[in-house]
Design a protein around this motif. Structure first.
Motif, PDB file in Angstrom:
ATOM      1  N   ALA A  59      27.735  28.108  58.146  1.00 55.29           N
ATOM      2  CA  ALA A  59      28.877  28.613  57.388  1.00 55.29           C
ATOM      3  C   ALA A  59      28.379  29.500  56.255  1.00 55.29           C
ATOM      4  O   ALA A  59      27.638  29.065  55.377  1.00 55.29           O
ATOM      5  CB  ALA A  59      29.696  27.450  56.827  1.00 55.29           C
ATOM      6  N   ALA A  60      28.781  30.766  56.288  1.00 56.45           N
ATOM      7  CA  ALA A  60      28.305  31.728  55.290  1.00 56.45           C
ATOM      8  C   ALA A  60      29.278  31.815  54.127  1.00 56.45           C
ATOM      9  O   ALA A  60      30.481  31.671  54.288  1.00 56.45           O
ATOM     10  CB  ALA A  60      28.139  33.110  55.925  1.00 56.45           C
ATOM     11  N   VAL A  61      28.730  32.055  52.941  1.00 59.09           N
ATOM     12  CA  VAL A  61      29.546  32.271  51.753  1.00 59.09           C
ATOM     13  C   VAL A  61      29.748  33.769  51.585  1.00 59.09           C
ATOM     14  O   VAL A  61      28.785  34.539  51.541  1.00 59.09           O
ATOM     15  CB  VAL A  61      28.876  31.680  50.496  1.00 59.09           C
ATOM     16  CG1 VAL A  61      29.713  31.974  49.261  1.00 59.09           C
ATOM     17  CG2 VAL A  61      28.673  30.176  50.667  1.00 59.09           C
ATOM     18  N   VAL A  62      31.002  34.198  51.520  1.00 54.76           N
ATOM     19  CA  VAL A  62      31.316  35.621  51.454  1.00 54.76           C
ATOM     20  C   VAL A  62      31.710  35.997  50.042  1.00 54.76           C
ATOM     21  O   VAL A  62      32.570  35.357  49.435  1.00 54.76           O
ATOM     22  CB  VAL A  62      32.467  35.972  52.427  1.00 54.76           C
ATOM     23  CG1 VAL A  62      32.825  37.445  52.313  1.00 54.76           C
ATOM     24  CG2 VAL A  62      32.061  35.627  53.849  1.00 54.76           C
ATOM     25  N   ASP A  63      31.063  37.024  49.508  1.00 55.77           N
ATOM     26  CA  ASP A  63      31.422  37.558  48.199  1.00 55.77           C
ATOM     27  C   ASP A  63      32.301  38.780  48.415  1.00 55.77           C
ATOM     28  O   ASP A  63      31.832  39.806  48.911  1.00 55.77           O
ATOM     29  CB  ASP A  63      30.166  37.947  47.419  1.00 55.77           C
ATOM     30  CG  ASP A  63      30.482  38.418  46.000  1.00 55.77           C
ATOM     31  OD1 ASP A  63      31.679  38.609  45.692  1.00 55.77           O
ATOM     32  OD2 ASP A  63      29.536  38.598  45.212  1.00 55.77           O
ATOM     33  N   PRO A  64      33.599  38.709  48.058  1.00 55.84           N
ATOM     34  CA  PRO A  64      34.502  39.828  48.320  1.00 55.84           C
ATOM     35  C   PRO A  64      34.176  41.062  47.500  1.00 55.84           C
ATOM     36  O   PRO A  64      34.653  42.148  47.794  1.00 55.84           O
ATOM     37  CB  PRO A  64      35.877  39.262  47.937  1.00 55.84           C
ATOM     38  CG  PRO A  64      35.580  38.202  46.933  1.00 55.84           C
ATOM     39  CD  PRO A  64      34.266  37.601  47.365  1.00 55.84           C
ATOM     40  N   LEU A  83      41.380  30.992  50.671  1.00 56.75           N
ATOM     41  CA  LEU A  83      42.681  31.662  50.709  1.00 56.75           C
ATOM     42  C   LEU A  83      42.773  32.737  49.629  1.00 56.75           C
ATOM     43  O   LEU A  83      43.267  33.847  49.875  1.00 56.75           O
ATOM     44  CB  LEU A  83      43.809  30.639  50.525  1.00 56.75           C
ATOM     45  CG  LEU A  83      43.981  29.585  51.624  1.00 56.75           C
ATOM     46  CD1 LEU A  83      45.149  28.666  51.293  1.00 56.75           C
ATOM     47  CD2 LEU A  83      44.186  30.234  52.988  1.00 56.75           C
ATOM     48  N   ALA A  84      42.287  32.412  48.436  1.00 55.68           N
ATOM     49  CA  ALA A  84      42.308  33.391  47.345  1.00 55.68           C
ATOM     50  C   ALA A  84      41.414  34.584  47.675  1.00 55.68           C
ATOM     51  O   ALA A  84      41.760  35.740  47.385  1.00 55.68           O
ATOM     52  CB  ALA A  84      41.855  32.730  46.045  1.00 55.68           C
ATOM     53  N   THR A  85      40.273  34.317  48.293  1.00 56.60           N
ATOM     54  CA  THR A  85      39.362  35.399  48.677  1.00 56.60           C
ATOM     55  C   THR A  85      39.995  36.297  49.730  1.00 56.60           C
ATOM     56  O   THR A  85      39.866  37.529  49.675  1.00 56.60           O
ATOM     57  CB  THR A  85      38.038  34.818  49.213  1.00 56.60           C
ATOM     58  OG1 THR A  85      37.429  34.019  48.195  1.00 56.60           O
ATOM     59  CG2 THR A  85      37.083  35.932  49.614  1.00 56.60           C
ATOM     60  N   ARG A 121      42.335  38.658  47.979  1.00 51.76           N
ATOM     61  CA  ARG A 121      41.630  39.710  47.234  1.00 51.76           C
ATOM     62  C   ARG A 121      40.992  40.737  48.169  1.00 51.76           C
ATOM     63  O   ARG A 121      40.904  41.920  47.839  1.00 51.76           O
ATOM     64  CB  ARG A 121      40.554  39.099  46.333  1.00 51.76           C
ATOM     65  CG  ARG A 121      41.097  38.306  45.158  1.00 51.76           C
ATOM     66  CD  ARG A 121      40.021  38.076  44.108  1.00 51.76           C
ATOM     67  NE  ARG A 121      38.847  37.407  44.641  1.00 51.76           N
ATOM     68  CZ  ARG A 121      38.711  36.089  44.731  1.00 51.76           C
ATOM     69  NH1 ARG A 121      39.696  35.295  44.338  1.00 51.76           N
ATOM     70  NH2 ARG A 121      37.605  35.557  45.209  1.00 51.76           N
ATOM     71  N   MET A 122      40.544  40.285  49.325  1.00 53.08           N
ATOM     72  CA  MET A 122      39.892  41.198  50.261  1.00 53.08           C
ATOM     73  C   MET A 122      40.888  42.076  51.007  1.00 53.08           C
ATOM     74  O   MET A 122      40.681  43.288  51.158  1.00 53.08           O
ATOM     75  CB  MET A 122      39.071  40.398  51.286  1.00 53.08           C
ATOM     76  CG  MET A 122      37.789  39.808  50.765  1.00 53.08           C
ATOM     77  SD  MET A 122      36.908  38.906  52.070  1.00 53.08           S
ATOM     78  CE  MET A 122      36.501  40.240  53.204  1.00 53.08           C
ATOM     79  N   HIS A 123      41.966  41.472  51.474  1.00 50.19           N
ATOM     80  CA  HIS A 123      42.778  42.145  52.486  1.00 50.19           C
ATOM     81  C   HIS A 123      44.083  42.742  51.975  1.00 50.19           C
ATOM     82  O   HIS A 123      44.583  43.692  52.586  1.00 50.19           O
ATOM     83  CB  HIS A 123      43.052  41.178  53.638  1.00 50.19           C
ATOM     84  CG  HIS A 123      41.806  40.790  54.376  1.00 50.19           C
ATOM     85  ND1 HIS A 123      41.045  41.698  55.071  1.00 50.19           N
ATOM     86  CD2 HIS A 123      41.167  39.593  54.495  1.00 50.19           C
ATOM     87  CE1 HIS A 123      39.999  41.085  55.609  1.00 50.19           C
ATOM     88  NE2 HIS A 123      40.050  39.811  55.268  1.00 50.19           N
ATOM     89  N   LEU A 159      51.437  41.946  43.704  1.00 49.98           N
ATOM     90  CA  LEU A 159      50.318  42.353  44.557  1.00 49.98           C
ATOM     91  C   LEU A 159      49.203  43.002  43.752  1.00 49.98           C
ATOM     92  O   LEU A 159      48.024  42.917  44.123  1.00 49.98           O
ATOM     93  CB  LEU A 159      50.810  43.327  45.637  1.00 49.98           C
ATOM     94  CG  LEU A 159      51.869  42.793  46.609  1.00 49.98           C
ATOM     95  CD1 LEU A 159      52.318  43.899  47.559  1.00 49.98           C
ATOM     96  CD2 LEU A 159      51.336  41.607  47.404  1.00 49.98           C
ATOM     97  N   TYR A 160      49.558  43.642  42.655  1.00 43.26           N
ATOM     98  CA  TYR A 160      48.567  44.350  41.840  1.00 43.26           C
ATOM     99  C   TYR A 160      47.481  43.418  41.318  1.00 43.26           C
ATOM    100  O   TYR A 160      46.362  43.853  41.025  1.00 43.26           O
ATOM    101  CB  TYR A 160      49.252  45.058  40.672  1.00 43.26           C
ATOM    102  CG  TYR A 160      49.947  44.127  39.704  1.00 43.26           C
ATOM    103  CD1 TYR A 160      49.264  43.561  38.633  1.00 43.26           C
ATOM    104  CD2 TYR A 160      51.292  43.808  39.861  1.00 43.26           C
ATOM    105  CE1 TYR A 160      49.902  42.700  37.749  1.00 43.26           C
ATOM    106  CE2 TYR A 160      51.934  42.949  38.991  1.00 43.26           C
ATOM    107  CZ  TYR A 160      51.237  42.394  37.934  1.00 43.26           C
ATOM    108  OH  TYR A 160      51.867  41.536  37.070  1.00 43.26           O
ATOM    109  N   LYS A 161      47.775  42.138  41.223  1.00 42.25           N
ATOM    110  CA  LYS A 161      46.796  41.186  40.710  1.00 42.25           C
ATOM    111  C   LYS A 161      45.606  41.008  41.655  1.00 42.25           C
ATOM    112  O   LYS A 161      44.561  40.500  41.243  1.00 42.25           O
ATOM    113  CB  LYS A 161      47.457  39.832  40.458  1.00 42.25           C
ATOM    114  CG  LYS A 161      48.428  39.831  39.285  1.00 42.25           C
ATOM    115  CD  LYS A 161      48.939  38.429  38.998  1.00 42.25           C
ATOM    116  CE  LYS A 161      49.827  38.412  37.756  1.00 42.25           C
ATOM    117  NZ  LYS A 161      50.317  37.037  37.455  1.00 42.25           N
TER     118      LYS A 161
END
Length: 368
Positions: free
Chosen positions: A91-96, A290-292, A295-297, A332-334
């Motif tokens: 399982a990799a940790v992704v930095d957005p 979920l928060a990531t 922020r990513m998509h 959405l701007y957040k």
């Protein structure tokens, strides 16, 4: 005396575990469940799940589950452990915030994670757990933009899964309100579907717009023969027909894509990938994932949507998108970082300038 008995029990367990391990290595499928059943419950789950990880093929898997049931093993706990063991590998940790070149090809490890979901769809009573585990696998894929892999996981779940979850819960409790964990799982499943549909639709639009437009035939050369001129006129007429069909398809694809992207951006009841209920038993990593994902998509979808609308000369709708992003209702701007926001503002500025060229004000209204 008690200590001696305890040590004897421990010794028996160790010996039995060693024998079970030997049975697994020698692929004695018909015997494994029987001997595992003599282990303590937590070791039953551990060892039989370990065994099932190496079992391939639908029929063979069903046979192994049937043998487990016959020997009184906790099949639900075991199949859940199988999926968790497989999906937690590497399982990799992704930095957005880090841009990286991502290999979106489906690897062998990915394939195992996809196929692991099969363990949870044999029994309808496990459908809620199947949703949760499938969601977790799809999250991990979407975080690294492996959308095709996520779609394959999604397709593993029967189309009636949500109805099955509600029916089983209603039959069990008489209530139509799911517990927080199940409600969140159903909602995340719907969020994932909306996102995958939006991305696939955008990719279809991108391919249609950038790679499928008919090429205009070159003109007939000066002094060309009558036959050549007639042939050119025929090619030109065919081109006009092809162009008209392409434009019609493009308009329809643009509308479909716009609707699907907005289904994500304006997702009901709180937003895309936002739970409605707090679940104290939730996996520790899930809220962060979920928060990531948001922020990513969400910024990427907004930028893609603007590109499509601007390319389609729907400049007023570009400004409507800006209104949605700035809305305090959706907020959405957040989800935008500084660079994404600056890129979006540059694109909105270009759309406003195009509106001025059409004798409209920068917000898209006709000039008086």
């Amino acid at each position: 005396m008690v200590s001696t008995v305890f040590n004897q029990e421990e010794l028996c367990t160790v010996i039995l575990e060693a024998y079970v391990e030997l049975l697994i290595k020698s692929d004695q499928k018909r015997l494994i469940a029987h001997y595992v059943s003599f282990l303590p419950p937590h070791l039953q789950v551990q060892w039989y799940a370990h065994f099932l990880e190496g079992v391939k093929g639908q029929e063979e898997r069903q046979v192994c589950l049937q043998l487990a049931e016959e020997d009184g093993l906790d099949v639900a706990a075991i199949t859940k452990r199988v999926v968790e063991n497989i999906r937690n590998r590497d399982a990799a940790v992704v930095d957005p915030n880090v841009s990286m070149a991502i290999n979106v090809a489906i690897s062998e490890d990915d394939r195992q994670k996809i196929e692991a979901i099969d363990w949870l769809v044999f029994d309808p009573s496990q459908r809620a757990e199947a949703l949760k585990q499938a969601n977790a696998v799809m999250r991990s894929f979407i975080l690294v933009k492996k959308h095709n892999a996520a779609r394959e996981v999604f397709d593993k779940l029967p189309a009636d899964s949500i109805n099955v979850v509600y029916k089983i819960w209603h039959a069990k409790t008489g209530s139509t309100s799911l517990p927080p964990a199940d409600d969140n799982a159903v909602r995340e499943y719907m969020c994932t579907k909306a996102y995958l549909d939006a991305m696939e639709s955008y990719n279809d639009w991108f391919s249609l717009y950038h790679h499928s437009k008919p090429s205009k035939p070159s003109g007939a050369e000066v002094g060309s023969s009558f036959t050549d001129r007639v042939a050119f006129e025929h090619r030109l007429k065919q081109y006009d027909q092809d162009l008209e069909r392409w434009q019609y398809k493009l308009v329809r694809q643009t509308q479909t894509t716009k609707d699907r992207v907005y289904n994500v951006l304006l997702f009901m009841d709180g937003g895309w990938m936002v739970d409605r209920y707090e679940d104290p038993d939730d996996e520790e990593s899930r809220p962060q994932q979920l928060a990531t994902l948001r922020r990513m998509h969400i910024p990427a979808l907004c930028l893609n949507l603007h590109h499509m609308l601007h390319s389609s000369r729907l400049y007023s709708e570009c400004l409507q998108l800006a209104d949605s992003i700035a809305s305090e209702h959706y907020q959405l701007y957040k989800e935008f970082n500084k660079d994404d926001l600056q890129q979006l503002l540059r694109q909105i500025r270009e759309s406003s300038l195009c509106l001025l060229d059409q004798n409209k004000d920068p917000l898209g209204y006709d000039l008086v």
